[in-house]
Design a protein around this motif. Structure first.
Motif, short mmCIF file in Angstrom:
data_model
loop_
_atom_site.label_atom_id
_atom_site.label_comp_id
_atom_site.label_asym_id
_atom_site.label_seq_id
_atom_site.Cartn_x
_atom_site.Cartn_y
_atom_site.Cartn_z
N VAL A 22 -2.87 -11.01 5.34
CA VAL A 22 -3.05 -10.27 4.00
C VAL A 22 -2.08 -10.93 3.14
CG1 VAL A 22 -2.98 -7.98 2.67
CG2 VAL A 22 -4.26 -8.19 4.91
N LEU A 66 5.32 -7.60 1.35
CA LEU A 66 4.91 -8.28 2.80
C LEU A 66 5.87 -9.30 3.21
CD1 LEU A 66 1.16 -8.18 3.32
CD2 LEU A 66 2.94 -6.32 4.35
N LEU A 71 -1.61 -8.14 9.04
CA LEU A 71 -0.72 -7.99 7.88
C LEU A 71 -0.42 -9.41 7.01
CD1 LEU A 71 1.45 -4.94 8.90
CD2 LEU A 71 -0.25 -4.98 7.31
N TRP A 87 6.62 -5.15 13.85
CA TRP A 87 7.50 -5.77 12.74
C TRP A 87 8.14 -6.92 13.51
CZ3 TRP A 87 12.28 -3.19 10.20
CH2 TRP A 87 12.48 -3.69 9.13
N PHE A 105 5.86 -10.14 13.18
CA PHE A 105 5.54 -10.86 12.02
C PHE A 105 5.65 -12.26 11.90
CE2 PHE A 105 5.84 -7.18 8.58
CZ PHE A 105 4.74 -6.37 9.22
N ILE A 114 -1.83 -6.51 14.69
CA ILE A 114 -1.62 -6.00 13.62
C ILE A 114 -0.58 -6.71 12.62
CG2 ILE A 114 -0.47 -3.83 12.42
CD1 ILE A 114 -1.33 -2.44 14.99
#
Length: 481
Positions: free
Chosen positions: A70, A421, A67, A219, A222, A63
């Motif tokens: 994106v 983001l 993200l 998170w 990331f 995930i």
């Protein structure tokens, strides 16, 4: 910026000043620019990203990667528009200078410099580790290897930008081919049961087999999802040396991003599915572990190991290029000492290559902590992403009639997604390595003090990025009158 806060020097910005600070124009077409965009990033496919499995598990890292993908896609579309408007070596600094003023330009340029000076230092350490593990020439990882990296590859850059980018393209092609060959071999052992084999932390909110560390693990992953794309935003730094940058820059950015997405998907799934997320989550060479586990090396695993070294060289080489061009643009405009922007007879910013190289070598030899330096680089990168996305938003709102040879699909909505983001990724760096984040903030504080006390009062009016901003200010003044 308010009147009186900034002083521009016109005296040094005569023809002789700019003539001593010119790059070789027309050296790179869209193919070399595309190769540059992939080269910035490709080492991240060979190692580093897998540590995100230890933070978020397969689902969390998947995930996070989605993200971050994106974010980079939205940012690249915004940068394609900005680079077509202002095709200069300033890149992100130039965009922010027009939209956010001198302070915004300096903040963005400094963040980019943190990324592009620290990342090569870290990668030189990783190259040393690969050289030692492969037994090349009987060398061990240490300062002689780091020195050789900086000396050889900076030497190629000093030779000329065309030669440098062609070398980068060749090494990058080898690394990309190796990743595709790896994926073919690894997918023969693929099993979906290997993907979610990390033990579940039952105390974590929202934890399960796909999210063993819960929602917060997404998170925390990331920064590692960024490793599949980190650096592609540096393509606009080659604008002054590109052939027809208005057309070639957006094309190169789009193709680079498409290639990186493909590589991220096949590398991520092939590695985790072949050997299991648990087996590779802390491996320094996850692709090799995915192929051979704890067994004896195979012909394919040896090939991938050598190709990993090629990937590291490609990224190291291209990041040196990016850092030198950002430093060149900032110093040419007076934000940093002007002598750093001097170019040689072969139109290479030799001091902009040698001084960051010396700093990078000193950091590598003095600390040996590649992971910490990369975390500092990621912190700088996320700040620059937020500011560049904000620059796109501001220019769209403030100057809707500005000529835009290329327009970002989705407009402000696209850059707003990138902005949100990027801020989320910035906060996530504190979850991974708060010491690295505070070190980066300390460097920022020193740089800002220099700008506030001295350099903002000695900017060069005829530097391209400054002229672009001055033109906007003049047009705004005419409209008010």
């Amino acid at each position: 910026m308010a009147q009186g806060t900034t002083t521009r020097d016109s005296s040094p910005a005569d023809d002789a000043y700019l003539k001593a600070r010119t790059l070789r124009r027309g050296s790179a077409g869209w193919l070399l620019l595309t190769g540059l965009g992939v080269a910035y990033v490709v080492s991240g496919d060979f190692s580093g990203w897998n540590i995100g499995l230890a933070k978020g598990g397969f689902g969390g890292l998947a995930i996070a990667t989605l993200l971050m993908g994106v974010m980079y896609a939205c940012l690249v579309f915004a940068l394609a528009e900005l680079s077509a408007i202002l095709p200069t070596a300033g890149g992100g600094y130039g965009f922010a200078r027009r939209a956010l003023g001198t302070w915004g330009g300096f903040l963005t340029g400094t963040a980019i410099l943190i990324e592009y000076i620290l990342a090569p230092a870290a990668i030189s350490i990783f190259i040393g580790d690969y050289v030692e593990s492969l037994g090349l020439f009987g060398l061990e990882s240490g300062w002689p290897v780091y020195l050789a990296c900086f000396a050889i590859f900076i030497g190629i850059h000093l030779w000329g930008v065309g030669e440098a980018l062609r070398f980068s393209l060749i090494v990058t092609a080898i690394a990309v081919a190796a990743l595709l060959i790896f994926a073919v071999g690894a997918f023969t052992d693929f099993s979906t049961g290997n993907l979610d084999d990390i033990p579940v932390d039952k105390d974590a909110l929202g934890s399960g087999s796909w999210l063993p560390f819960g929602l917060l693990g997404i998170w925390a992953a990331f920064p590692f999802g960024m490793w599949f794309f980190l650096g592609v935003e540096g393509v606009p730094l080659a604008a002054e040396e590109a052939k027809d940058p208005v057309r070639s820059m957006p094309r190169a950015l789009a193709i680079s991003m498409a290639i990186l997405v493909l590589l991220a998907v096949v590398t991520f799934f092939a590695s985790t599915g072949a050997r299991g997320s648990a087996a590779i989550q802390e491996a320094g060479n996850p692709l090799v572990v995915a192929l051979q586990g704890n067994g004896d090396p195979t012909a394919l695993s040896r090939f991938v190991n050598y190709a990993g070294l090629a990937g590291l060289v490609a990224s190291f080489f291209s990041l040196i290029y990016a850092g030198s061009r950002q430093l060149f643009a900032l110093s040419r405009a007076g934000y940093l000492p002007r002598f750093l922007s001097l170019t040689s007879r072969r139109k290479s910013p030799y001091l902009g290559l040698l001084i960051p190289g010396a700093i990078g070598f000193a950091l590598a030899a003095g600390t040996g902590n590649g992971a910490r330096m990369l975390n500092i680089a990621v912190f700088g990168a996320t700040i620059s992403y937020a500011l560049m996305a904000l620059s796109h938003i501001v220019l769209r709102r403030r100057e809707p009639d500005l000529e835009r040879p290329y327009r970002t699909p989705g407009g402000v909505l696209t850059s707003s997604v990138a902005f949100v983001l990027a801020l989320s990724a910035l906060v996530a760096t504190f979850l991974v390595d708060k010491d690295a984040a505070f070190i980066a903030l300390g460097v920022y504080a020193v740089a800002l003090a220099y700008f506030a006390i001295y350099s903002r009062h000695h900017l060069v009016a005829r530097a391209p990025e400054e002229e672009f901003a001055a033109l906007a200010a003049a047009e705004a003044e005419l409209e008010r009158n």
